[in-house]
Design a protein around this motif. Structure first.
Motif, PDB file in Angstrom:
ATOM      1  N   ALA A  90       0.837  -1.207   0.000  1.00 16.14           N
ATOM      2  CA  ALA A  90       0.000   0.000   0.000  1.00 16.14           C
ATOM      3  C   ALA A  90       0.868   1.251   0.000  1.00 16.14           C
ATOM      4  CB  ALA A  90      -0.916   0.014   1.220  1.00 16.14           C
ATOM      5  N   SER A  91       0.420   2.295  -0.685  1.00 15.49           N
ATOM      6  CA  SER A  91       1.028   3.608  -0.510  1.00 15.49           C
ATOM      7  C   SER A  91       0.572   4.131   0.848  1.00 15.49           C
ATOM      8  CB  SER A  91       0.566   4.562  -1.613  1.00 15.49           C
ATOM      9  OG  SER A  91       0.954   5.891  -1.297  1.00 15.49           O
ATOM     10  N   HIS A 115      -1.775  -5.295  -4.495  1.00 18.32           N
ATOM     11  CA  HIS A 115      -2.163  -3.875  -4.477  1.00 18.32           C
ATOM     12  C   HIS A 115      -3.159  -3.621  -3.346  1.00 18.32           C
ATOM     13  CE1 HIS A 115      -2.953   0.179  -5.836  1.00 18.32           C
ATOM     14  NE2 HIS A 115      -4.248  -0.065  -5.807  1.00 18.32           N
ATOM     15  N   ILE A 116      -2.877  -2.569  -2.579  1.00 19.94           N
ATOM     16  CA  ILE A 116      -3.803  -2.100  -1.547  1.00 19.94           C
ATOM     17  C   ILE A 116      -3.959  -0.600  -1.733  1.00 19.94           C
ATOM     18  CG2 ILE A 116      -4.213  -1.788   0.927  1.00 19.94           C
ATOM     19  CD1 ILE A 116      -2.602  -4.298   1.466  1.00 19.94           C
ATOM     20  N   GLY A 117      -5.183  -0.171  -2.004  1.00 20.60           N
ATOM     21  CA  GLY A 117      -5.448   1.263  -2.182  1.00 20.60           C
ATOM     22  C   GLY A 117      -5.596   1.957  -0.842  1.00 20.60           C
ATOM     23  N   GLY A 118      -5.239   3.238  -0.821  1.00 21.60           N
ATOM     24  CA  GLY A 118      -5.311   3.996   0.422  1.00 21.60           C
ATOM     25  C   GLY A 118      -6.080   5.296   0.273  1.00 21.60           C
ATOM     26  N   VAL A 119      -5.371   6.421   0.381  1.00 20.68           N
ATOM     27  CA  VAL A 119      -6.011   7.735   0.315  1.00 20.68           C
ATOM     28  C   VAL A 119      -6.472   8.022  -1.116  1.00 20.68           C
ATOM     29  CG1 VAL A 119      -5.642  10.217   0.566  1.00 20.68           C
ATOM     30  CG2 VAL A 119      -4.706   8.630   2.261  1.00 20.68           C
ATOM     31  N   LEU A 131      -8.220   6.776   6.838  1.00 22.86           N
ATOM     32  CA  LEU A 131      -8.817   5.816   7.773  1.00 22.86           C
ATOM     33  C   LEU A 131      -9.208   4.497   7.117  1.00 22.86           C
ATOM     34  CD1 LEU A 131     -11.201   8.343   9.571  1.00 22.86           C
ATOM     35  CD2 LEU A 131      -9.087   7.374  10.513  1.00 22.86           C
ATOM     36  N   ALA A 132      -9.006   4.371   5.805  1.00 22.99           N
ATOM     37  CA  ALA A 132      -9.495   3.174   5.109  1.00 22.99           C
ATOM     38  C   ALA A 132      -8.513   2.722   4.040  1.00 22.99           C
ATOM     39  CB  ALA A 132     -10.863   3.450   4.484  1.00 22.99           C
ATOM     40  N   ILE A 133      -8.515   1.417   3.800  1.00 19.21           N
ATOM     41  CA  ILE A 133      -7.753   0.822   2.709  1.00 19.21           C
ATOM     42  C   ILE A 133      -8.662  -0.116   1.919  1.00 19.21           C
ATOM     43  CG2 ILE A 133      -5.450   0.983   3.744  1.00 19.21           C
ATOM     44  CD1 ILE A 133      -5.788  -1.883   4.767  1.00 19.21           C
ATOM     45  N   ASP A 134      -8.297  -0.331   0.653  1.00 17.87           N
ATOM     46  CA  ASP A 134      -8.995  -1.283  -0.202  1.00 17.87           C
ATOM     47  C   ASP A 134      -8.001  -2.372  -0.605  1.00 17.87           C
ATOM     48  OD1 ASP A 134     -11.422   0.089  -0.175  1.00 17.87           O
ATOM     49  OD2 ASP A 134     -10.871   1.326  -1.909  1.00 17.87           O
ATOM     50  N   VAL A 135      -8.234  -3.582  -0.115  1.00 16.30           N
ATOM     51  CA  VAL A 135      -7.353  -4.710  -0.402  1.00 16.30           C
ATOM     52  C   VAL A 135      -7.866  -5.384  -1.670  1.00 16.30           C
ATOM     53  CG1 VAL A 135      -6.342  -6.836   0.499  1.00 16.30           C
ATOM     54  CG2 VAL A 135      -6.979  -4.983   2.085  1.00 16.30           C
ATOM     55  N   HIS A 190     -12.715  -6.139  -3.966  1.00 15.38           N
ATOM     56  CA  HIS A 190     -11.745  -5.788  -2.917  1.00 15.38           C
ATOM     57  C   HIS A 190     -12.407  -5.845  -1.545  1.00 15.38           C
ATOM     58  CE1 HIS A 190     -13.731  -1.841  -3.547  1.00 15.38           C
ATOM     59  NE2 HIS A 190     -13.414  -1.607  -2.270  1.00 15.38           N
ATOM     60  N   VAL A 191     -11.556  -6.010  -0.527  1.00 12.38           N
ATOM     61  CA  VAL A 191     -12.013  -5.934   0.860  1.00 12.38           C
ATOM     62  C   VAL A 191     -11.705  -4.530   1.362  1.00 12.38           C
ATOM     63  CG1 VAL A 191     -11.744  -6.820   3.210  1.00 12.38           C
ATOM     64  CG2 VAL A 191     -11.567  -8.391   1.260  1.00 12.38           C
TER      65      VAL A 191
END
Length: 209
Positions: A90-91, A115-119, A131-135, A190-191
Motif C-alpha cells: 500500500a502507498s 495492491h492495496i489502495g489507500g487515500v 482511515l481506510a484501505i482497499d485490499v 476488494h475488501v
C-alpha cells in the motif's frame, strides 16, 4: 503520537544457568529466576530445562522406578521479541498509524495481494482522511479469490483490537469486530477496511507483527 510498540506482540528468549540444590528435589533457585525475570521486558514464562538429569538413588534400588529423575538443574525464562513489519504494497502517504499497521500486516500475511489502495478522493471521509484501505483481490470472482477475501476478513476481525478496526466490507456484506452486521454496497473485487486511525505518523513509528 501512537506508540507503535503497543500494537503488536513481543518474542525474546533468555536463559539463566544457576544450579539448584538437589535436596529437596523440588527446590528452585529463586534468586537466579528473579534475576533473569528482572531483565526480561514482559510476558514471562518460566519453564524447566531438563538437562544434567540422572537417575535418583531410589531408581537404582531393587524394584525402584527406573524412570525417576533428580530435580531439574536449570531454568529458562522466556519472553517475546518484537518483529518489525516491513512496508507493504500500500502507498502509506496520508494514512493514519492504525491503517498503516493493518495494511502492512495484511501485506505480510497474504503475499498474493499485490495492491492495496489507500487515500483517494471520496464523498465519505474514510479514504480522504487516511482511515481506510482497499485490499484488491486477484481473480476476485473465482472460488479462490472469494476464499482469499473471506480469509482476509477473518484476519482483520481476529486482529480488530490491534488494528483499531471499525468495519470491513466484502461482497455486499458489512462486518464489524463482532462479525457480519448487515448489507454493504458492492465491494466484490476488494475488501474495504476502515480503522479508527490513531493519528498521523511523524516518521518515528515502528510497526510490529
Amino acid at each position: 503520537m501512537l506508540a507503535a510498540a503497543v500494537l503488536g506482540p513481543v518474542a525474546v528468549v533468555l536463559a539463566t544457568g544457576g544450579k539448584v540444590s538437589p535436596a529437596p528435589p523440588t527446590m528452585v533457585d529463586t534468586k537466579a529466576v528473579a534475576a533473569a525475570a528482572a531483565i526480561a521486558p514482559c510476558c514471562l514464562e518460566i519453564v524447566p530445562a531438563l538437562e544434567d538429569v540422572a537417575p535418583a538413588p531410589a531408581a537404582l534400588a531393587p524394584g525402584g522406578p527406573v524412570n525417576q529423575l533428580v530435580s531439574v538443574s536449570r531454568w529458562r525464562v522466556a519472553a517475546q521479541i518484537p518483529k518489525p513489519l516491513p512496508v507493504g504494497v500500500a502507498s502509506e502517504s496520508g494514512l493514519q498509524v492504525r491503517t498503516i499497521l493493518a495494511a502492512r500486516a495484511i501485506s505480510a500475511a497474504f503475499p498474493e495481494i499485490d495492491h492495496i489502495g489507500g487515500v483517494r478522493a471520496d464523498p465519505l471521509p474514510w479514504h480522504p482522511n487516511g482511515l481506510a484501505i482497499d485490499v484488491m483481490i486477484p481473480n476476485a470472482g473465482s472460488a479462490s479469490g472469494i476464499a482469499l477475501g473471506n480469509e482476509i476478513v477473518r484476519f482483520v476481525i481476529k486482529n480488530a483490537k490491534r488494528f483499531g478496526m471499525q468495519d470491513a466490507i466484502w461482497r455486499g456484506t458489512y462486518f464489524t469486530p463482532s462479525g457480519p452486521a448487515g448489507g454493504g454496497a458492492g465491494h466484490f473485487d476488494h475488501v474495504h477496511v476502515t480503522t479508527t486511525g490513531g493519528g498521523y505518523p511523524d516518521g518515528d513509528e515502528t510497526y510490529y507483527r
